[in-house]
Structures are given as structure tokens and as C-alpha cells.
Design an enzyme around this catalytic site. Sequence first.
Site, mmCIF file in Angstrom:
data_model
loop_
_atom_site.group_PDB
_atom_site.id
_atom_site.type_symbol
_atom_site.label_atom_id
_atom_site.label_comp_id
_atom_site.label_asym_id
_atom_site.label_seq_id
_atom_site.Cartn_x
_atom_site.Cartn_y
_atom_site.Cartn_z
ATOM 1 N N SER A 113 0.862 -1.196 0.000
ATOM 2 C CA SER A 113 0.000 0.000 0.000
ATOM 3 C C SER A 113 0.887 1.231 0.000
ATOM 4 O O SER A 113 2.065 1.163 0.396
ATOM 5 C CB SER A 113 -0.849 -0.015 1.275
ATOM 6 O OG SER A 113 -1.535 1.208 1.431
ATOM 7 N N TYR B 34 -2.210 -0.372 10.527
ATOM 8 C CA TYR B 34 -2.144 -0.746 9.106
ATOM 9 C C TYR B 34 -0.792 -0.345 8.494
ATOM 10 O O TYR B 34 -0.153 -1.155 7.808
ATOM 11 C CB TYR B 34 -3.300 -0.070 8.379
ATOM 12 C CG TYR B 34 -3.486 -0.471 6.941
ATOM 13 C CD1 TYR B 34 -3.928 -1.747 6.600
ATOM 14 C CD2 TYR B 34 -3.251 0.440 5.907
ATOM 15 C CE1 TYR B 34 -4.127 -2.105 5.269
ATOM 16 C CE2 TYR B 34 -3.452 0.098 4.581
ATOM 17 C CZ TYR B 34 -3.885 -1.182 4.261
ATOM 18 O OH TYR B 34 -4.089 -1.528 2.941
HETATM 19 N N1 LIG Z 1 -8.804 -0.956 -1.104
HETATM 20 C C1 LIG Z 1 -7.838 -0.090 -0.889
HETATM 21 O O1 LIG Z 1 -8.052 1.144 -0.864
HETATM 22 C C2 LIG Z 1 -6.419 -0.573 -0.711
HETATM 23 C C3 LIG Z 1 -5.384 0.366 -0.802
HETATM 24 C C4 LIG Z 1 -4.070 -0.069 -0.671
HETATM 25 C C5 LIG Z 1 -3.792 -1.409 -0.461
HETATM 26 N N2 LIG Z 1 -4.818 -2.306 -0.375
HETATM 27 C C6 LIG Z 1 -4.470 -3.708 -0.133
HETATM 28 O O2 LIG Z 1 -4.949 -4.473 -1.220
HETATM 29 C C7 LIG Z 1 -5.269 -5.790 -0.775
HETATM 30 C C8 LIG Z 1 -6.672 -6.145 -1.223
HETATM 31 O O3 LIG Z 1 -7.561 -5.227 -0.616
HETATM 32 P P1 LIG Z 1 -9.096 -5.113 -1.073
HETATM 33 O O4 LIG Z 1 -9.436 -3.676 -0.983
HETATM 34 O O5 LIG Z 1 -9.297 -5.885 -2.309
HETATM 35 O O6 LIG Z 1 -9.793 -5.824 0.199
HETATM 36 P P2 LIG Z 1 -11.133 -6.680 0.342
HETATM 37 O O7 LIG Z 1 -12.086 -6.394 -0.748
HETATM 38 O O8 LIG Z 1 -11.571 -6.488 1.764
HETATM 39 O O9 LIG Z 1 -10.595 -8.160 0.180
HETATM 40 C C9 LIG Z 1 -9.746 -8.742 1.141
HETATM 41 C C10 LIG Z 1 -9.596 -10.206 0.844
HETATM 42 O O10 LIG Z 1 -8.680 -10.758 1.789
HETATM 43 C C11 LIG Z 1 -9.265 -11.932 2.373
HETATM 44 N N3 LIG Z 1 -8.706 -12.112 3.705
HETATM 45 C C12 LIG Z 1 -8.703 -11.258 4.753
HETATM 46 N N4 LIG Z 1 -8.122 -11.817 5.818
HETATM 47 C C13 LIG Z 1 -7.715 -13.060 5.424
HETATM 48 C C14 LIG Z 1 -7.052 -14.141 6.081
HETATM 49 N N5 LIG Z 1 -6.696 -14.067 7.379
HETATM 50 N N6 LIG Z 1 -6.797 -15.266 5.379
HETATM 51 C C15 LIG Z 1 -7.164 -15.375 4.078
HETATM 52 N N7 LIG Z 1 -7.795 -14.389 3.399
HETATM 53 C C16 LIG Z 1 -8.070 -13.262 4.079
HETATM 54 C C17 LIG Z 1 -10.772 -11.621 2.371
HETATM 55 O O11 LIG Z 1 -11.597 -12.786 2.469
HETATM 56 P P3 LIG Z 1 -12.065 -13.409 3.894
HETATM 57 O O12 LIG Z 1 -12.443 -12.240 4.760
HETATM 58 O O13 LIG Z 1 -13.198 -14.321 3.563
HETATM 59 O O14 LIG Z 1 -10.893 -14.151 4.416
HETATM 60 C C18 LIG Z 1 -10.908 -10.993 0.989
HETATM 61 O O15 LIG Z 1 -10.940 -11.997 -0.007
HETATM 62 C C19 LIG Z 1 -5.090 -5.779 0.752
HETATM 63 O O16 LIG Z 1 -3.839 -6.319 1.082
HETATM 64 C C20 LIG Z 1 -5.141 -4.298 1.102
HETATM 65 O O17 LIG Z 1 -4.429 -4.002 2.287
HETATM 66 C C21 LIG Z 1 -6.114 -1.915 -0.499
#
Ligand SMILES: NC(=O)c1ccc[n+]([C@@H]2O[C@H](COP(=O)([O-])OP(=O)(O)OC[C@H]3O[C@@H](n4cnc5c(N)ncnc54)[C@H](OP(=O)(O)O)[C@@H]3O)[C@@H](O)[C@H]2O)c1
Length: 272
Positions: free
Chosen positions: A143, A156
Amino acid sequence: MYKGKVVIITGGSSGLGKALAQRFLAQHAAVALVARDGKKLAQVKTDLAGYLRAGQKLETFSCDVSDISACEQTLQEIAHQLGAPHILINSAGIIKEGYFDTLALSDFRQVMEINYFGVINFIRATLPYFNRQGGGRIVNIASLAGKFGSFGYAAYCGSKFALVGLTETLRLELTPRNIAVQLVCPGEFDTPMTQQLSTSRTDENRIISQTIPVLSLKQVTDEVFAGIAKGQYMTIPGRISRVLEWVNRVFPGLMRRTLDAKVKKIYAGPSL
Ligand SMILES: NC(=O)c1ccc[n+]([C@@H]2O[C@H](COP(=O)([O-])OP(=O)(O)OC[C@H]3O[C@@H](n4cnc5c(N)ncnc54)[C@H](OP(=O)(O)O)[C@@H]3O)[C@@H](O)[C@H]2O)c1
């Protein structure tokens, strides 16, 4: 381009992980999706079924990435059902936002267990397969919060800074073994993670983090997918995010003064 390749995506049931799965399926890869919630995984398998061609595989695996034994077991199942992996994308992650002293110590630990140790666990489980076949590719989704501090992200940012450091080191250690290591540092983009965050985040976090426009999931997925294909070490989706990362690297004092001024303005304002 990815025909015959096995791609593992942790966090594949939602947001960026799910969107990347769609791109890899469209490019003929076999895809393994990993997340905890089996119901969400089953739904995603249904949602993505339309992208499958005859003989192409999409399988889902319920696994908590913070549990190393579960990760090793999952790798065995993936190798059995789809074949040895070629690409690992670590997208699983969670966010906890709040003032440092109102976040529970357990929040800090949980975020670290998933965002940092979860990546270590999955890489450790995957490496023996990469070593056996003489190479592979690891993509870590960190991130911009792994590049500079942000109000409300004490837990975070800590986890994502650690992930950036891990990725830099892995790149040095694994490149000679023909294992490519790539880092992705997005700013905020629209997914279930940020939709949920928006219902609870502090006003200071909302005002400061949304100085950068929130990107669409499509734009982030396009840029990340292209970055992976080009073998680019670091992908930062969005021009403004790239400029901010550059300013922070080259003029860290300017970045600190800008952030300080924003916080000062918020506290001086009539109301948040
Ligand atoms: N969205 C943003 O603005 C943003 C910005 C910068 C970076 N990111 C990073 O991008 C990545 C994806 O984010 P996203 O926005 O796509 O999030 P999201 O829509 O909340 O998806 C998160 C995914 O991670 C899985 N997950 C969470 N905890 C887990 C665990 N302990 N074991 C296995 N799976 C797990 C969730 O499924 P379950 O809950 O069913 O396990 C879900 O499939 C993350 O690493 C996030 O930190 C996001």
C-alpha cells in the site's frame, strides 16, 4: 500469455484479488483463490465461471493465511488439483483504523498476523514448489501506507511498512533463484474494504487520505495486471499517487510539512 500457468491469489474472494482473478482467467491461466469465508469463495467461483474455457481450472480454497499449517496444507491441495504454482499474488489483507490509543493491542497483532505474517506464511508454503521447478513469481500487494504514515493507520501502516521491507529483501534474495518479486503500492481505491472503512473511519483519516482521489477498482486492476506482465518491480497505480511517493522519497521534509499543515488545518477548523 498465461496458458499453462497456475496462479494463486490470496484474498481472491473480494476486491483486487477477485478482479485480478478475472484478468488471469481471461488470459487462460489456471487460478486458485484463497480466503477464509467459504460462502464468499463459492459465490466468486459462480461469478467467474463465465470466463472459463473448456478444460480451464478455477478452484477455491478456504484458508486463514495467518495459520502456517493451513497454508502448507492448502498448497498441497492446490498442487494436487491444479498443478505446481507459477505465480503467487498475496492480496489478502485487513484494515483497522483509529487513533493509536483507542485501537486495541489485539488490533495491532491481528493486522500484523494477516498483512505481514500471512504473506510470509504463504511464501514459505509456496517456495518449495518454486525451488523444485526452478523459478516463479511473487507479487505482494502492500500500500502507499507502506511508504509514508497516514493519520489513523498506526496498525495498518506498521504492517504495510513491514511488508515493503520484506519484499525489498526477498527481491535481493530470490532473484538469483529465478524467482521474480514484485511490489504493489496502491493508494485508496473502491472495494468492500474501503466501503466498510468509510462507515467507521475517523474524520481526520477521511479528510487526509481522500486528498488523493479514490481510484476505481478497474483502474487499479488494469495497472497492477500490466505491471505484473511487464515484470515491473514496483507498481503504484494512479499518477497522483506516483507523484506523492516520489515527493516523499526525494523531499521527505516537504511531505512532512504538508501533512502537518493538513492536520493543523483540521484541528483549527470550525468543525470536522
Ligand atoms: N482498497 C484499498 O483502498 C487498498 C489500498 C491499498 C492497499 N490495499 C491492499 O490491497 C489488498 C486487497 O484489498 P481489497 O481492498 O481488495 O480488500 P477486500 O475487498 O476487503 O478483500 C480482502 C480479501 O482478503 C481476504 N482475507 C482477509 N483476511 C484473510 C485471512 N486471514 N486469510 C485469508 N484471506 C483473508 C478476504 O476474504 P475473507 O475475509 O473471507 O478471508 C478478501 O478476499 C489488501 O492487502 C489491502 O491491504 C487496499
